[in-house]
Design an enzyme around this catalytic site. Sequence first.
Site, PDB file in Angstrom:
ATOM      1  N   GLU A  68      -3.849   7.388  -5.265  1.00  0.00           N
ATOM      2  CA  GLU A  68      -4.060   6.690  -6.534  1.00  0.00           C
ATOM      3  C   GLU A  68      -5.361   7.152  -7.180  1.00  0.00           C
ATOM      4  O   GLU A  68      -6.380   7.214  -6.482  1.00  0.00           O
ATOM      5  CB  GLU A  68      -4.093   5.181  -6.299  1.00  0.00           C
TER       6      GLU A  68
ATOM      7  N   ARG B 251       0.856  -1.192   0.000  1.00  0.00           N
ATOM      8  CA  ARG B 251       0.000   0.000   0.000  1.00  0.00           C
ATOM      9  C   ARG B 251       0.892   1.242   0.000  1.00  0.00           C
ATOM     10  O   ARG B 251       1.878   1.301   0.751  1.00  0.00           O
ATOM     11  CB  ARG B 251      -0.913   0.030   1.238  1.00  0.00           C
TER      12      ARG B 251
ATOM     13  N   HIS C  16      -0.934  -0.141  -9.873  1.00  0.00           N
ATOM     14  CA  HIS C  16      -1.726  -1.064  -9.044  1.00  0.00           C
ATOM     15  C   HIS C  16      -2.218  -2.263  -9.885  1.00  0.00           C
ATOM     16  O   HIS C  16      -3.420  -2.526  -9.973  1.00  0.00           O
ATOM     17  CB  HIS C  16      -2.900  -0.336  -8.376  1.00  0.00           C
TER      18      HIS C  16
HETATM   19  P1  NAD Z   1      -1.455 -10.884   5.140  1.00  0.00           P
HETATM   20  O1  NAD Z   1      -2.411 -10.311   6.125  1.00  0.00           O
HETATM   21  O2  NAD Z   1      -1.503 -12.338   4.843  1.00  0.00           O
HETATM   22  O3  NAD Z   1       0.060 -10.554   5.624  1.00  0.00           O
HETATM   23  C1  NAD Z   1       0.451  -9.324   6.146  1.00  0.00           C
HETATM   24  C2  NAD Z   1       1.642  -9.589   7.075  1.00  0.00           C
HETATM   25  O4  NAD Z   1       2.145  -8.318   7.527  1.00  0.00           O
HETATM   26  C3  NAD Z   1       1.228 -10.387   8.332  1.00  0.00           C
HETATM   27  O5  NAD Z   1       2.081 -11.499   8.469  1.00  0.00           O
HETATM   28  C4  NAD Z   1       1.422  -9.385   9.456  1.00  0.00           C
HETATM   29  O6  NAD Z   1       1.879 -10.013  10.664  1.00  0.00           O
HETATM   30  C5  NAD Z   1       2.513  -8.476   8.903  1.00  0.00           C
HETATM   31  N1  NAD Z   1       2.597  -7.185   9.562  1.00  0.00           N
HETATM   32  C6  NAD Z   1       1.604  -6.470  10.163  1.00  0.00           C
HETATM   33  N2  NAD Z   1       2.110  -5.347  10.710  1.00  0.00           N
HETATM   34  C7  NAD Z   1       3.447  -5.362  10.453  1.00  0.00           C
HETATM   35  C8  NAD Z   1       4.513  -4.476  10.767  1.00  0.00           C
HETATM   36  N3  NAD Z   1       4.324  -3.373  11.497  1.00  0.00           N
HETATM   37  N4  NAD Z   1       5.752  -4.786  10.325  1.00  0.00           N
HETATM   38  C9  NAD Z   1       5.968  -5.914   9.607  1.00  0.00           C
HETATM   39  N5  NAD Z   1       4.999  -6.802   9.302  1.00  0.00           N
HETATM   40  C10 NAD Z   1       3.753  -6.524   9.711  1.00  0.00           C
HETATM   41  O7  NAD Z   1      -1.620 -10.022   3.847  1.00  0.00           O
HETATM   42  P2  NAD Z   1      -1.220 -10.440   2.338  1.00  0.00           P
HETATM   43  O8  NAD Z   1      -2.353 -11.174   1.714  1.00  0.00           O
HETATM   44  O9  NAD Z   1       0.140 -11.042   2.353  1.00  0.00           O
HETATM   45  O10 NAD Z   1      -1.197  -9.002   1.643  1.00  0.00           O
HETATM   46  C11 NAD Z   1      -0.258  -8.023   2.073  1.00  0.00           C
HETATM   47  C12 NAD Z   1      -0.677  -6.689   1.521  1.00  0.00           C
HETATM   48  O11 NAD Z   1      -0.555  -6.686   0.100  1.00  0.00           O
HETATM   49  C13 NAD Z   1      -2.155  -6.353   1.737  1.00  0.00           C
HETATM   50  O12 NAD Z   1      -2.361  -5.740   2.996  1.00  0.00           O
HETATM   51  C14 NAD Z   1      -2.474  -5.396   0.625  1.00  0.00           C
HETATM   52  O13 NAD Z   1      -2.282  -4.091   1.102  1.00  0.00           O
HETATM   53  C15 NAD Z   1      -1.399  -5.700  -0.413  1.00  0.00           C
HETATM   54  N6  NAD Z   1      -1.971  -6.173  -1.690  1.00  0.00           N
HETATM   55  C16 NAD Z   1      -1.637  -5.502  -2.823  1.00  0.00           C
HETATM   56  C17 NAD Z   1      -2.133  -5.921  -4.045  1.00  0.00           C
HETATM   57  C18 NAD Z   1      -1.750  -5.216  -5.323  1.00  0.00           C
HETATM   58  O14 NAD Z   1      -2.392  -5.424  -6.357  1.00  0.00           O
HETATM   59  N7  NAD Z   1      -0.713  -4.411  -5.329  1.00  0.00           N
HETATM   60  C19 NAD Z   1      -3.004  -7.027  -4.096  1.00  0.00           C
HETATM   61  C20 NAD Z   1      -3.308  -7.706  -2.919  1.00  0.00           C
HETATM   62  C21 NAD Z   1      -2.787  -7.278  -1.708  1.00  0.00           C
END
Ligand code: NAD
Length: 319
Positions: free
Chosen positions: A263, A234, A282
């Site tokens: 965005e 994000r 994105h």
């Molecule tokens: P997820 O919830 O499975 O994993 C997120 C991880 O981040 C968790 O393991 C959590 O413990 C960790 N985390 C939380 N706070 C933290 C911190 N302060 N420092 C370090 N780690 C921390 O989520 P995911 O499915 O792996 O997705 C991750 C992110 O990817 C989503 O939140 C979303 O914003 C982004 N995303 C982007 C797209 C895109 O098209 N660009 C698509 C899907 C998801």
Amino acid sequence: MRKLAILGAGIFGDRRERELFEPAGYQADYYECDDPMDLAASLTDIVGLIVNLEQVTDALLDRLPGLKAIGRYGVGVDNIDLEAASRRRIPVINVPDYCVDEVAEHAVSFIFAVNRKLPTATSLPRKGDWGKVQALKPIRAIKETTLGVVGTGRIGMKVIEMLAPFGCKILIHDPYLARAELPRNAEMTGFDELLAQSDIITIHCPLTEQTRRMFCADTFARMLKQPAIINVSRGPIIDEGDLLAALDEGVVSFAALDVMETEPPQRDHPLLQHPKAIVTGHAAWYSEQSENRLRDLLAMRIIDCLEGRPVPSIVNKIQ
Ligand code: NAD
């Protein structure tokens, strides 16, 4: 037939959801709008609402008395007033698991592109500079690099799994990861150690109050190896003004971004033109399969919810 409204599906270009909704007894109507409040008068009898980025506010829900389920295309639900939905006992359903491989592949593509300095390498022949590797120095083989992974949930872990055959050193920072879940090809570190030791840092944590501006001037100052930074998570996790300064000062060597603070960004946003940055709009979530998976899973979960069957991804608390 009971009615559903689908907002923001214009990016997909067809009416795929109807094939699932109609046989189940639901009429699905598609709308495009900036503010759903403008449509409220036409939606008073809907039982289901699917949105993409449109705002679902308390005031909108007041106008939709028959609403029984809200769906969000994708993972994040920050455009939906969850508290207002919960108060009305309306489940909000997302699809957290539709594009893990795609986003991880996008990050891994960025990792190889920045490590091989492809943006610079492809600009050289255009200027008549053939075979001039001096302009690319230094490049290390990927197995000689240290990669820092911030956030190791579904996507971060998939990146680590995909990189296993390449033998790079992988450092992890995730305050919520249990040691038992640590992949064999990675080490857990503190955030400072990851910043100091990484050649490439890839961000996979969610946007929260803790992670907003997690990468800012203070963080960049603690990076010792002029790393490249990759963000497919994000935009607001990185302070873009501070990133631009860090790129210009050489504290950060390169940025590869799929997400931005705002965005879409302004057309003249300096990161879009920057010689040390590449930006995709994105798009990390997308493949033919993930798009269909997203739409089908959401439609099926909305139908299950409306029919009183269990649904795996309800994000708000319903008393
Ligand atoms: P997820 O919830 O499975 O994993 C997120 C991880 O981040 C968790 O393991 C959590 O413990 C960790 N985390 C939380 N706070 C933290 C911190 N302060 N420092 C370090 N780690 C921390 O989520 P995911 O499915 O792996 O997705 C991750 C992110 O990817 C989503 O939140 C979303 O914003 C982004 N995303 C982007 C797209 C895109 O098209 N660009 C698509 C899907 C998801």
